[in-house]
Design an enzyme around this catalytic site. Structure first.
Site, short mmCIF file in Angstrom:
data_model
loop_
_atom_site.label_atom_id
_atom_site.label_comp_id
_atom_site.label_asym_id
_atom_site.label_seq_id
_atom_site.Cartn_x
_atom_site.Cartn_y
_atom_site.Cartn_z
N PHE A 48 0.86 -1.19 0.00
CA PHE A 48 0.00 0.00 0.00
C PHE A 48 0.89 1.24 0.00
O PHE A 48 0.71 2.17 0.75
CB PHE A 48 -0.93 -0.02 1.22
CG PHE A 48 -2.20 0.75 1.00
CD1 PHE A 48 -3.14 0.34 0.06
CD2 PHE A 48 -2.47 1.90 1.74
CE1 PHE A 48 -4.31 1.05 -0.15
CE2 PHE A 48 -3.65 2.62 1.54
CZ PHE A 48 -4.57 2.19 0.58
N VAL A 64 2.17 2.75 -5.49
CA VAL A 64 1.27 2.14 -6.48
C VAL A 64 0.04 1.52 -5.81
O VAL A 64 -1.08 1.63 -6.32
CB VAL A 64 2.03 1.08 -7.34
CG1 VAL A 64 1.11 0.53 -8.43
CG2 VAL A 64 3.27 1.67 -7.97
N GLU A 118 15.87 6.75 -6.06
CA GLU A 118 16.06 6.19 -4.72
C GLU A 118 17.44 6.57 -4.19
O GLU A 118 18.31 7.02 -4.94
CB GLU A 118 15.92 4.68 -4.79
CG GLU A 118 14.49 4.29 -5.14
CD GLU A 118 14.30 2.80 -5.25
OE1 GLU A 118 15.06 2.05 -4.62
OE2 GLU A 118 13.39 2.39 -5.98
N LYS A 130 12.45 -4.50 -18.18
CA LYS A 130 11.31 -4.20 -19.04
C LYS A 130 11.56 -4.72 -20.46
O LYS A 130 10.65 -5.27 -21.10
CB LYS A 130 11.04 -2.70 -19.04
CG LYS A 130 10.57 -2.22 -17.67
CD LYS A 130 10.65 -0.71 -17.53
CE LYS A 130 10.22 -0.27 -16.14
NZ LYS A 130 10.50 1.14 -15.87
N GLY A 137 4.63 6.63 -11.05
CA GLY A 137 3.68 7.41 -10.25
C GLY A 137 2.47 6.56 -9.89
O GLY A 137 2.12 5.62 -10.61
N1 NAP Z 1 6.40 3.70 -8.00
C1 NAP Z 1 6.17 3.62 -9.30
O1 NAP Z 1 5.93 4.62 -9.96
C2 NAP Z 1 6.18 2.28 -9.98
C3 NAP Z 1 5.98 2.21 -11.38
C4 NAP Z 1 5.91 0.96 -12.01
C5 NAP Z 1 6.10 -0.18 -11.24
N2 NAP Z 1 6.34 -0.08 -9.91
C6 NAP Z 1 6.52 -1.31 -9.15
O2 NAP Z 1 5.44 -1.42 -8.22
C7 NAP Z 1 5.89 -2.09 -7.05
C8 NAP Z 1 5.59 -1.24 -5.83
O3 NAP Z 1 6.30 -0.01 -5.93
P1 NAP Z 1 5.96 1.24 -5.00
O4 NAP Z 1 6.65 2.40 -5.60
O5 NAP Z 1 4.50 1.31 -4.76
O6 NAP Z 1 6.72 0.85 -3.65
P2 NAP Z 1 6.62 1.58 -2.23
O7 NAP Z 1 5.96 2.90 -2.34
O8 NAP Z 1 7.97 1.49 -1.61
O9 NAP Z 1 5.62 0.63 -1.39
C9 NAP Z 1 5.96 -0.69 -1.12
C10 NAP Z 1 4.84 -1.34 -0.35
O10 NAP Z 1 5.17 -2.71 -0.22
C11 NAP Z 1 4.95 -3.08 1.13
N3 NAP Z 1 5.80 -4.23 1.45
C12 NAP Z 1 7.16 -4.36 1.34
N4 NAP Z 1 7.55 -5.60 1.67
C13 NAP Z 1 6.41 -6.28 2.01
C14 NAP Z 1 6.16 -7.59 2.44
N5 NAP Z 1 7.14 -8.48 2.60
N6 NAP Z 1 4.88 -7.95 2.68
C15 NAP Z 1 3.86 -7.06 2.53
N7 NAP Z 1 4.04 -5.79 2.11
C16 NAP Z 1 5.31 -5.40 1.86
C17 NAP Z 1 5.27 -1.85 1.94
O11 NAP Z 1 4.68 -1.99 3.20
P3 NAP Z 1 4.68 -0.79 4.27
O12 NAP Z 1 3.63 0.17 3.77
O13 NAP Z 1 4.26 -1.45 5.53
O14 NAP Z 1 6.06 -0.23 4.28
C18 NAP Z 1 4.65 -0.77 1.07
O15 NAP Z 1 3.28 -0.63 1.33
C19 NAP Z 1 7.40 -2.37 -7.26
O16 NAP Z 1 7.56 -3.65 -7.80
C20 NAP Z 1 7.78 -1.34 -8.31
O17 NAP Z 1 8.89 -1.76 -9.07
C21 NAP Z 1 6.38 1.12 -9.26
#
Ligand code: NAP
Length: 417
Positions: A12, A15, A182, A197, A295
């Site tokens: 959560f 994304v 990051e 990708k 995003g």
């Molecule tokens: N950000 C982007 O724009 C984007 C674009 C395309 C693809 N993605 C992909 O989407 C995915 C998520 O990215 P994000 O940017 O949303 O990451 P993020 O903002 O860092 O959020 C990660 C989430 O994963 C949770 N989490 C981590 N380890 C976990 C586990 N073992 N069990 C349960 N929950 C866990 C975290 O929990 P907590 O809330 O408790 O910390 C957090 O809610 C990644 O694979 C990323 O490569 C992201």
């Protein structure tokens, strides 16, 4: 008729929350979030705490949940969640490119075995609908190239180096301050993210299954002010471009290297965190798709589209793979490159086959010429250590050589499936 989907959501963050908002505003979609699994027990959540759990089994063992949406930032744990979910007969939607690229073949076999669907549109280029486009729209097109800008972070940095004349390190710092990069930016700036990708798109565009470690990636970390100035003087920009190219002998090459692009290129005006994908085919000629590459809402919209497709029973069929499998992965290619080194003699190590331009001064030395990609692979550590910068010119692959050399030397690696 759409099936009602009951979602178990992992993650959560950017994304996950983006999806929550997109889903709650979307009309007509038959899907509800049942439970959300996250990691950090001390974090404040913006919605009803009753949704949350820290125990993944609560989602994976819940018989009411028929779809797992995996949006966590830990690729190893994501693999374990996705694998288990498929084995338990649940459909999966994921955005995790590293996990998908590393385990694609196995995950495809699992979805077949358990008669479920695994969708991952959000894993490639955020909001740009490229996977389903390759899979469905171009299912019978004779594609020969897919390339573009697949990583918003590195594109943001490159944009700032040109638009604001910032050095690479200042542009990176700015990207970090704004949350585009990051703390450890390696995944983005060294071309790994773009490579994952490219590996995924290679499967859908050409039916090639290749492991990420087999694919050469070189990023933008060593770019210098001189390289940027060189580009500006020639009216060019430097972009980090993954290339997936089918040769006339049927083999396919995949690599990620910075590239000079001129104002004629679709990629020239793709700036900041935006992505762009160029699809080239025999009949359709050149198509260009662009949009936000990252995003919460843009990526959430791609996840939403997968959920919607799933509600109508959609599944990737890997059509290009089934049309012709055993596609040879071709690493025996010659590239036309600009290679800038700090010591005048360093370029001699690279064994240029042909040199078209050479310049040397006390603090700026470059060569433009033809070079086997194998030399870049062999000397990658040296290139990084010596802060050498390499970018391909607009010529890119020196086509004639690749094909004849391959046919003469029979160097194409037949893939074992
Ligand atoms: N950000 C982007 O724009 C984007 C674009 C395309 C693809 N993605 C992909 O989407 C995915 C998520 O990215 P994000 O940017 O949303 O990451 P993020 O903002 O860092 O959020 C990660 C989430 O994963 C949770 N989490 C981590 N380890 C976990 C586990 N073992 N069990 C349960 N929950 C866990 C975290 O929990 P907590 O809330 O408790 O910390 C957090 O809610 C990644 O694979 C990323 O490569 C992201």
């Amino acid at each position: 008729m759409a099936t009602k989907l009951k979602i178990g959501l992992f993650g959560f963050g950017c994304v996950g929350y983006g999806l929550y908002e997109v889903l709650s505003k979307s009309q007509g979609i038959k899907a509800d979030i049942v439970k959300i699994c996250v990691k950090n027990k001390n974090k404040q959540r913006p919605i009803d705490p009753g949704y949350f759990t820290y125990d993944k089994q609560e989602l994976l063992n819940n018989p009411d949940i028929n779809l797992i949406v995996e949006l966590i930032d830990d690729a190893d744990e994501a693999y374990s969640i996705v694998k288990t979910a498929l084995e338990k007969g649940k459909h999966v939607v994921t955005a995790n490119k590293k996990m998908v690229a590393n385990h694609l073949k196995e995950l495809v076999a699992l979805q077949e075995k358990h008669k479920v669907s695994l969708l991952y549109e959000a894993s490639c280029c955020g909001s740009i609908p490229i996977i389903r486009t390759l899979e469905e729209y171009y299912d019978n097109e004779l594609l020969f190239k897919v390339s573009g800008i697949f990583n918003g972070t590195s594109n943001y940095i490159l944009t700032k180096t040109i638009q604001e004349n910032l050095s690479y390190s200042d542009a990176l710092k700015k990207a970090q301050e704004l949350g585009f990069a990051e703390t450890d930016p390696t995944n983005d700036v060294a071309g790994f993210d773009a490579k994952y990708k490219a590996v995924i798109l290679a499967a859908h565009a050409f039916g090639l299954f290749v492991q990420p470690e087999e694919v050469f990636n070189f990023g933008i970390e060593t770019i210098s002010k001189s390289d940027i100035k060189y580009a500006q003087e020639k009216g060019l920009k430097i972009k980090l471009v993954p290339t997936i190219k089918k040769h006339s002998n049927g083999s396919v090459s995949v690599f990620v290297i910075p590239q000079f692009v001129s104002a004629n290129s679709y990629l020239y005006n793709v700036e900041n965190e935006f992505n762009g994908v160029i699809v080239e085919g025999a009949f359709s000629d050149k198509q260009f798709l662009s949009g936000k590459g990252a995003g919460g809402h843009p990526t959430g919209s791609a996840v939403l589209s997968d959920i919607s497709a799933l509600s109508y029973g959609y599944k990737y069929e890997y059509k290009k793979y089934h049309q012709k499998n055993n596609i040879p992965f071709n690493t025996d290619i010659i590239l036309n490159v600009y290679l800038r080194c700090n010591k005048p003699d360093d370029f001699k190590k690279f064994g240029f086959i042909e040199i078209q331009e050479q310049y040397g001064s006390k603090d700026y030395n470059y060569v433009i010429g033809n070079l086997p990609i194998s030399k870049l692979v062999e000397l990658k550590e040296f290139i990084t250590q010596e802060k050498i910068f390499v970018a391909i010119t607009e010529k890119g692959i020196v086509e004639g050589h690749a094909i004849t050399a391959l046919e003469e030397k029979n160097l194409v690696t037949e893939r074992v499936n």
